[in-house]
Design an enzyme around this catalytic site. Structure first.
Site, PDB file in Angstrom:
ATOM      1  CG  ASP A 173      -1.753   1.213   1.382  1.00 41.92           C
ATOM      2  OD1 ASP A 173      -2.444   1.568   0.410  1.00 41.92           O
ATOM      3  OD2 ASP A 173      -1.717   1.830   2.467  1.00 41.92           O
ATOM      4  CG  ASP A 214      -1.905   7.399   0.144  1.00 43.16           C
ATOM      5  OD1 ASP A 214      -0.857   7.873  -0.336  1.00 43.16           O
ATOM      6  OD2 ASP A 214      -2.996   7.387  -0.466  1.00 43.16           O
TER       7      ASP A 214
END
Length: 219
Positions: free
Chosen positions: A7, A9
């Protein structure tokens, strides 16, 4: 095949790309500070809590691109990467990604944020493969909407399966690892063989702790 999923953010980036992009546009005078900042903060909070509608969330941020072409946005995108993104990437995050790249893993960045404002970040990490929410285009012009399956929550798993199938691979045949901070990525973390929490939010941390998932802090 070792498949490693990152991922973006709050995982390998100390911040949220969508929120930072909006702050950047406000600073450049391209978005109204008072009205948009409040809407932006509300959207970010509801996403973190897992209470926002996916289409509403994605279109809100992709809408900032509407009415301009790729070429018109490109200088701003480059400035955004250099001044707002790279300073929020820690050496620890780079080292973790490099470890998997050097091991020969199939490394994929998978993010709910749209492709246009995240693909340069993937390149910065030397990650060749990016699965992201796709902005709708009319010719070379951004419409301000998204298209296709959103790369969010269960959509991340659906998009991953489709991405692997297109490459002649099967998810079940992969030794899969995923790194994420967010409860929104619970479907992905549950799908892989080796889920790892990174800078986990409170809800994910509680679930992961119960299940014995390893946890990292990268920033």
């Amino acid at each position: 095949m070792k498949l490693t999923l990152f991922d973006l953010d709050h995982t390998v980036l100390n911040g949220d790309s969508d929120v930072l992009w909006c702050d950047f546009l406000v600073e450049k005078g391209l978005l109204g500070r008072t009205e948009f900042t409040a809407r932006n903060a509300d959207m970010a909070a509801r996403y973190k809590a897992g209470t926002v509608g996916l289409k509403e969330f994605a279109d809100f941020y992709v809408g900032t691109l509407a009415g301009r072409t790729v070429q018109q946005w490109e200088p701003l995108r480059q400035e955004f990467l250099a001044d707002w993104i790279v300073p929020r990437i820690t050496p620890a995050a780079v080292a973790l990604v490099d470890k998997h790249l050097e091991a020969g893993d199939l490394v994929v960045m998978t993010t709910a944020t749209n492709r246009f404002i995240t693909e340069l970040t993937a390149i910065y990490f030397d990650i060749e493969h990016l699965i992201a929410t796709e902005p709708e285009m009319r010719g070379d012009l951004f419409t301000g909407s998204t298209t296709g399956v959103l790369n969010m929550r269960e959509g991340k798993v659906e998009r991953l399966h489709a991405w692997l199938t297109a490459r002649g691979l099967r998810f079940k045949d992969c030794k899969s690892t995923a790194y994420s901070d967010s409860i929104n990525d619970l479907p992905l973390l549950e799908a892989v063989k080796h889920p790892v929490m990174v800078n986990a939010d409170a809800t994910l941390a509680a679930i992961g702790s119960e299940r014995g998932w390893p946890a990292l802090q990268l920033h």
